[in-house]
Motif scaffolding. Structure first.
Motif, PDB file in Angstrom:
ATOM      1  N   PHE A   1      14.519   0.665  -3.777  1.00 21.16           N
ATOM      2  CA  PHE A   1      13.680  -0.027  -2.833  1.00 21.16           C
ATOM      3  C   PHE A   1      12.923   0.998  -2.010  1.00 21.16           C
ATOM      4  O   PHE A   1      13.459   2.044  -1.662  1.00 21.16           O
ATOM      5  CB  PHE A   1      14.517  -0.907  -1.915  1.00 21.16           C
ATOM      6  CG  PHE A   1      15.201  -2.015  -2.651  1.00 21.16           C
ATOM      7  CD1 PHE A   1      14.502  -3.143  -3.009  1.00 21.16           C
ATOM      8  CD2 PHE A   1      16.536  -1.917  -3.006  1.00 21.16           C
ATOM      9  CE1 PHE A   1      15.119  -4.165  -3.688  1.00 21.16           C
ATOM     10  CE2 PHE A   1      17.163  -2.933  -3.679  1.00 21.16           C
ATOM     11  CZ  PHE A   1      16.454  -4.068  -4.028  1.00 21.16           C
ATOM     12  N   GLN A   2      11.675   0.658  -1.713  1.00 22.76           N
ATOM     13  CA  GLN A   2      10.863   1.541  -0.882  1.00 22.76           C
ATOM     14  C   GLN A   2       9.875   0.690  -0.091  1.00 22.76           C
ATOM     15  O   GLN A   2       9.241  -0.199  -0.648  1.00 22.76           O
ATOM     16  CB  GLN A   2      10.092   2.536  -1.745  1.00 22.76           C
ATOM     17  CG  GLN A   2       9.202   3.445  -0.932  1.00 22.76           C
ATOM     18  CD  GLN A   2       8.444   4.438  -1.807  1.00 22.76           C
ATOM     19  OE1 GLN A   2       8.693   4.545  -2.994  1.00 22.76           O
ATOM     20  NE2 GLN A   2       7.517   5.156  -1.207  1.00 22.76           N
ATOM     21  N   TRP A   3       9.774   0.962   1.195  1.00 19.59           N
ATOM     22  CA  TRP A   3       8.823   0.284   2.043  1.00 19.59           C
ATOM     23  C   TRP A   3       7.470   0.925   1.830  1.00 19.59           C
ATOM     24  O   TRP A   3       7.330   2.140   1.875  1.00 19.59           O
ATOM     25  CB  TRP A   3       9.233   0.384   3.511  1.00 19.59           C
ATOM     26  CG  TRP A   3       8.198  -0.188   4.423  1.00 19.59           C
ATOM     27  CD1 TRP A   3       7.250   0.487   5.115  1.00 19.59           C
ATOM     28  CD2 TRP A   3       7.999  -1.573   4.711  1.00 19.59           C
ATOM     29  NE1 TRP A   3       6.465  -0.375   5.823  1.00 19.59           N
ATOM     30  CE2 TRP A   3       6.909  -1.652   5.590  1.00 19.59           C
ATOM     31  CE3 TRP A   3       8.623  -2.739   4.310  1.00 19.59           C
ATOM     32  CZ2 TRP A   3       6.425  -2.863   6.086  1.00 19.59           C
ATOM     33  CZ3 TRP A   3       8.147  -3.948   4.809  1.00 19.59           C
ATOM     34  CH2 TRP A   3       7.061  -3.991   5.688  1.00 19.59           C
ATOM     35  N   SER A   4       6.452   0.108   1.614  1.00 25.33           N
ATOM     36  CA  SER A   4       5.083   0.593   1.453  1.00 25.33           C
ATOM     37  C   SER A   4       4.138  -0.356   2.169  1.00 25.33           C
ATOM     38  O   SER A   4       4.370  -1.565   2.190  1.00 25.33           O
ATOM     39  CB  SER A   4       4.672   0.635  -0.023  1.00 25.33           C
ATOM     40  OG  SER A   4       5.460   1.508  -0.762  1.00 25.33           O
ATOM     41  N   SER A   5       3.080   0.197   2.719  1.00 24.90           N
ATOM     42  CA  SER A   5       2.028  -0.660   3.255  1.00 24.90           C
ATOM     43  C   SER A   5       1.303  -1.289   2.068  1.00 24.90           C
ATOM     44  O   SER A   5       1.400  -0.786   0.935  1.00 24.90           O
ATOM     45  CB  SER A   5       1.057   0.175   4.094  1.00 24.90           C
ATOM     46  OG  SER A   5       0.325   1.041   3.246  1.00 24.90           O
ATOM     47  N   GLU A   8      -0.765   1.230   0.224  1.00 24.37           N
ATOM     48  CA  GLU A   8       0.110   2.172  -0.494  1.00 24.37           C
ATOM     49  C   GLU A   8       0.684   1.534  -1.755  1.00 24.37           C
ATOM     50  O   GLU A   8       0.749   2.176  -2.810  1.00 24.37           O
ATOM     51  CB  GLU A   8       1.246   2.649   0.409  1.00 24.37           C
ATOM     52  CG  GLU A   8       0.807   3.565   1.523  1.00 24.37           C
ATOM     53  CD  GLU A   8       1.908   3.784   2.568  1.00 24.37           C
ATOM     54  OE1 GLU A   8       1.801   4.786   3.303  1.00 24.37           O
ATOM     55  OE2 GLU A   8       2.845   2.969   2.667  1.00 24.37           O
ATOM     56  N   ALA A   9       1.084   0.276  -1.664  1.00 25.50           N
ATOM     57  CA  ALA A   9       1.630  -0.419  -2.837  1.00 25.50           C
ATOM     58  C   ALA A   9       0.565  -0.542  -3.915  1.00 25.50           C
ATOM     59  O   ALA A   9       0.841  -0.322  -5.101  1.00 25.50           O
ATOM     60  CB  ALA A   9       2.151  -1.795  -2.435  1.00 25.50           C
ATOM     61  N   LEU A  37       1.750  -5.011  11.362  1.00 21.47           N
ATOM     62  CA  LEU A  37       2.628  -6.165  11.227  1.00 21.47           C
ATOM     63  C   LEU A  37       2.413  -7.133  12.388  1.00 21.47           C
ATOM     64  O   LEU A  37       2.441  -8.348  12.213  1.00 21.47           O
ATOM     65  CB  LEU A  37       4.090  -5.706  11.156  1.00 21.47           C
ATOM     66  CG  LEU A  37       5.118  -6.786  10.873  1.00 21.47           C
ATOM     67  CD1 LEU A  37       4.802  -7.540   9.590  1.00 21.47           C
ATOM     68  CD2 LEU A  37       6.508  -6.176  10.796  1.00 21.47           C
TER      69      LEU A  37
END
Length: 146
Positions: A1-5, A8-9, A37
């Motif tokens: 899992f990785q958080w991306s804007s 970015e995604a 957000l």
């Protein structure tokens, strides 16, 4: 899992690090309208009671790719298959580029291949929603708005 804007995604999608289906590409393009957000939360809370619309994309097979037609697009059928029982797939011998040149009212996702998508929307979104930024997965200009 990785958080991306969202940008970015989309960038990771373009570089083939990750993959997501066309509806998620559409939503990432929609999320690109918001710089934070907090801005998204504010938008969501103000339009939450406006309503929503049921969508069923209809696939159009062209000579060199596919187009997912969405409600409001001039090629979208009057009676779409909301249940999936009819498995409606439209087809044409025309190329995607020709269909785009001939058309005028767009609400579609153009699929050249699994990692080459583009969103085209020039209709007014219903229920005070916001349209996605119109972008191609091979174009990193996330600031161009319709």
């Amino acid at each position: 899992f990785q958080w991306s804007s969202p940008p970015e995604a989309i960038e990771r999608f373009k570089s083939q690090e990750i993959w997501f289906p066309p509806p998620q590409f559409y939503e990432f393009c929609r999320l690109c309208n918001f710089s934070s957000l907090r801005e998204l939360q504010k938008f969501s809370s103000t339009r939450a009671l406006e309503g929503c619309e049921r969508w069923m994309p209809v696939m159009l097979s062209a000579a060199d790719g596919f187009i997912q037609l969405l409600p409001g697009d001039e090629l979208y059928p009057e009676d779409p298959d909301y249940t999936g029982e009819k498995k409606i797939t439209l087809s044409t011998d025309k190329k995607v580029e020709d269909l785009m040149k001939e058309g005028g009212t767009f609400h579609r996702i153009v699929i050249k291949n699994i990692n080459n998508l583009a969103v085209y929307v020039n209709i007014q979104a219903k229920y005070k929603h916001i349209n996605p930024l119109m972008m191609k997965c091979d174009n990193s200009d996330y600031n161009s708005r319709l």
